[in-house]
Design an enzyme around this catalytic site. Structure first.
Site, short mmCIF file in Angstrom:
data_model
loop_
_atom_site.label_atom_id
_atom_site.label_comp_id
_atom_site.label_asym_id
_atom_site.label_seq_id
_atom_site.Cartn_x
_atom_site.Cartn_y
_atom_site.Cartn_z
CE LYS A 123 -4.56 8.58 5.09
NZ LYS A 123 -3.10 7.80 5.47
CD GLU A 165 -3.65 -0.99 1.80
OE1 GLU A 165 -3.56 0.26 2.19
OE2 GLU A 165 -4.35 -0.95 2.30
CG HIS A 219 -2.82 3.85 1.74
ND1 HIS A 219 -3.38 3.76 2.71
CD2 HIS A 219 -3.00 5.33 2.02
CE1 HIS A 219 -3.58 3.95 3.44
NE2 HIS A 219 -2.91 5.66 3.44
#
Length: 253
Positions: free
Chosen positions: A170, A86, A143
């Site tokens: 997130k 990531e 991510h």
């Protein structure tokens, strides 16, 4: 929507909170950076431990974390091992990742721990349970450095992270066009308005995505990342400029 407390910082209330990363490789560098950051206006420090040379020595990590806690005083610490897959500096196996996160949560030195939310549901739930049992919060992250998925996929990811039990979902994706930025912002808006029952963090990485690091208050992102010196992700803005830009937007709103 409920808020999340990281020490004295209430995430989800008021303006987005500013996180500044520490990416030093040595204990001395980490503590020196902590001392430096005390001179800046930020809300949370993220210790990116994947940059740390001794990261696989858990007792050393715990001791360095305790020392950093003393340096930073009451500033909350977000503990993050960003894996290679990531965008981080190192690879790690799931068992070592879980043990490291558990040890740091139980150390009492950090207020939140980042858990990569698409590492397998069983591993993720184990990490979240361990961290919550120790009294720390979880930032559940994902991510994508390759680009920006479509809006439906972005919403799926954010909702999945929430369903897994992370306190703060997130999502960070790479912006390869202005259209990518608009997709991220609209997905953030829809998540915040329709589905989120807790604070979320979103951003577009890269130069085109800078606006998403400033305009979170308008679209529903509760935290953003600024930099003091070395950045931990593409597109991070120096923290003083970030604060100034966010204040202009906040005052206008």
């Amino acid at each position: 929507m409920r808020t999340v407390r990281l020490g004295k910082v209430e995430v989800g209330a008021g303006s987005p909170k500013v996180i500044v990363p520490i990416v030093a490789a040595t204990r001395e560098g980490i503590l020196a950076k902590g001392e430096e950051l005390r001179n800046y206006a930020m809300d949370v420090v993220e210790w990116r431990v994947d940059f740390y040379d001794d990261v696989f020595d858990i007792p050393a990590v715990v001791e360095t974390g305790k020392a950093l806690r003393r340096v930073l005083g009451e500033v909350p610490i977000l503990f993050t091992f960003r894996t290679k897959k990531e965008g981080g500096e190192k690879a790690i196996d799931p068992e070592a990742y879980t043990a490291l996160n558990k040890a740091m949560a139980e150390s009492g030195s950090v207020q939140a721990v980042d858990v990569e939310a698409f590492s397998g549901d069983e591993i993720v739930r184990e990490n979240i349970a361990n961290i919550h049992s120790a009294g720390a919060a979880v930032v559940g992250s994902n991510h994508d450095f390759g680009g920006t998925p479509d809006r439906a996929d972005l919403l799926y990811r954010l909702r999945k992270i929430q369903e897994l039990g992370a306190d703060i979902p997130k999502l960070a994706v790479m912006a390869n066009s202005r259209a990518d930025v608009l997709v991220l912002l609209d997905a953030t808006r829809e998540m915040a308005e329709k589905y989120a029952d807790r604070p979320i963090i979103t951003m577009s990485m890269g130069p085109l995505g800078v606006i998403t690091r400033i305009a979170g208050e308008e679209f529903g992102s509760s935290m953003t990342f600024g930099a003091v010196g070395q950045v931990s992700a593409p597109g991070q803005i120096p923290v003083e400029k970030l604060k100034d830009a966010m204040k202009i937007l906040h005052d206008a709103l």
